[in-house]
Motif scaffolding. Sequence first.
Motif, PDB file in Angstrom:
ATOM      1  N   GLU A   1      48.201  41.584  51.207  1.00 54.79           N
ATOM      2  CA  GLU A   1      47.935  42.503  50.077  1.00 54.79           C
ATOM      3  C   GLU A   1      46.558  43.225  50.299  1.00 54.79           C
ATOM      4  OE1 GLU A   1      49.546  41.240  46.373  1.00 54.79           O
ATOM      5  OE2 GLU A   1      51.556  40.715  47.207  1.00 54.79           O
ATOM      6  N   PHE A   2      45.419  42.119  50.234  1.00 58.34           N
ATOM      7  CA  PHE A   2      44.004  42.464  50.261  1.00 58.34           C
ATOM      8  C   PHE A   2      43.474  43.041  51.509  1.00 58.34           C
ATOM      9  CE2 PHE A   2      44.002  39.715  46.220  1.00 58.34           C
ATOM     10  CZ  PHE A   2      43.938  40.466  45.341  1.00 58.34           C
TER      11      PHE A   2
ATOM     12  N   GLN B   1      39.788  42.199  44.194  1.00 56.93           N
ATOM     13  CA  GLN B   1      40.262  43.583  43.832  1.00 56.93           C
ATOM     14  C   GLN B   1      38.881  44.405  44.591  1.00 56.93           C
ATOM     15  OE1 GLN B   1      40.780  41.260  41.869  1.00 56.93           O
ATOM     16  NE2 GLN B   1      43.197  41.419  41.611  1.00 56.93           N
TER      17      GLN B   1
ATOM     18  N   LYS C   1      35.638  39.642  42.094  1.00 58.58           N
ATOM     19  CA  LYS C   1      37.178  39.387  42.097  1.00 58.58           C
ATOM     20  C   LYS C   1      37.519  40.143  43.456  1.00 58.58           C
ATOM     21  CE  LYS C   1      38.343  37.961  38.127  1.00 58.58           C
ATOM     22  NZ  LYS C   1      38.961  36.687  37.839  1.00 58.58           N
TER      23      LYS C   1
END
Length: 271
Positions: A268-269, A72, A70
């Motif tokens: 964001e990442f 995240q 993932k």
Amino acid sequence: MTNIAFIGGGNMASCIIGGMLANGFSAQQIRVSDPGEQARANIQETYGIAATSDNHVAVAGADIVILAVKPQVMGPVVSDLAPSLSATSAVVSIAAGIQIGDLQSWLGDSQAIVRAMPNTPAMVRTGATGLFANPQINSQQKESIQAIFNAVGIACWVDSEAQIDAVTAVSGSGPAYYFLVMEVMQKVGVELGLSEQTARELTIQTALGAAQMASTGSLDTTQLRQQVTSPGGTTHAAIETFKAGGIEESFRQAMQAALSRAEEMSKEFSS
Ligand SMILES: NC(=O)c1ccc[n+]([C@@H]2O[C@H](COP(=O)([O-])OP(=O)(O)OC[C@H]3O[C@@H](n4cnc5c(N)ncnc54)[C@H](OP(=O)(O)O)[C@@H]3O)[C@@H](O)[C@H]2O)c1
């Protein structure tokens, strides 16, 4: 023989591996690492592929490393893995929103890196994948990576990383657009008097037939639509109603929204 390691043995890795084995790759050239005992057991039992809980063991001797975790957890996973990666291996990330610049910051500037954006029909081997490589990739690596994604459908290289966001808006999110259209057609079919089952069967078969005609024939989609739209006929009445309702603008706005969200997610990442 090209050795391929998957970091993360979840849904996407599993469906790519299934396609690879059905298309001439051998179980001996594939290795998987995943912390989950159940995920490893699934991979081992379903495909006869060696699975380990140690990412460093999985990448030893790998020519291609596919990052299938993932987004995240991508940063810590890749940073930890970096010292064990061979400088000559190509690293492919299938994670949405993780940019080449981030991967390079974790792996070093000389590593060959590819961003891949597959979609869920890969699960039934009719996926569509967009691929973008940094300049460090060589032609043999490109060919091998294309073969991996061709095993679950088709794969196209794009010319810039920004185009991966466009791929997301077209094919990444695209299956849901067709599901929505089918959902509405089934519902209205029932409102028009068909049984649920008949509305469902006719809708799905029509989608399949239309996609088959568009992908195999010599006519483009505009010609195909015009061919079945006689002036004054039933299809003409429907198409004119769609146009009056602003279908083109509605799709434009929806796909622009998907693209903007993909751009935001990349930020964001980004580390
Ligand atoms: N599914 C799609 O349609 C699709 C489409 C395009 C792109 N993608 C991308 O594909 C990637 C994988 O998605 P997925 O749907 O396959 O997710 P998934 O089923 O959750 O698979 C990810 C796997 O990675 C494992 N994992 C977690 N931490 C790890 C680590 N440190 N080292 C090795 N493995 C680890 C997870 O184990 P645990 O569950 O135990 O944490 C899980 O088994 C994502 O980045 C996603 O953005 C997916």
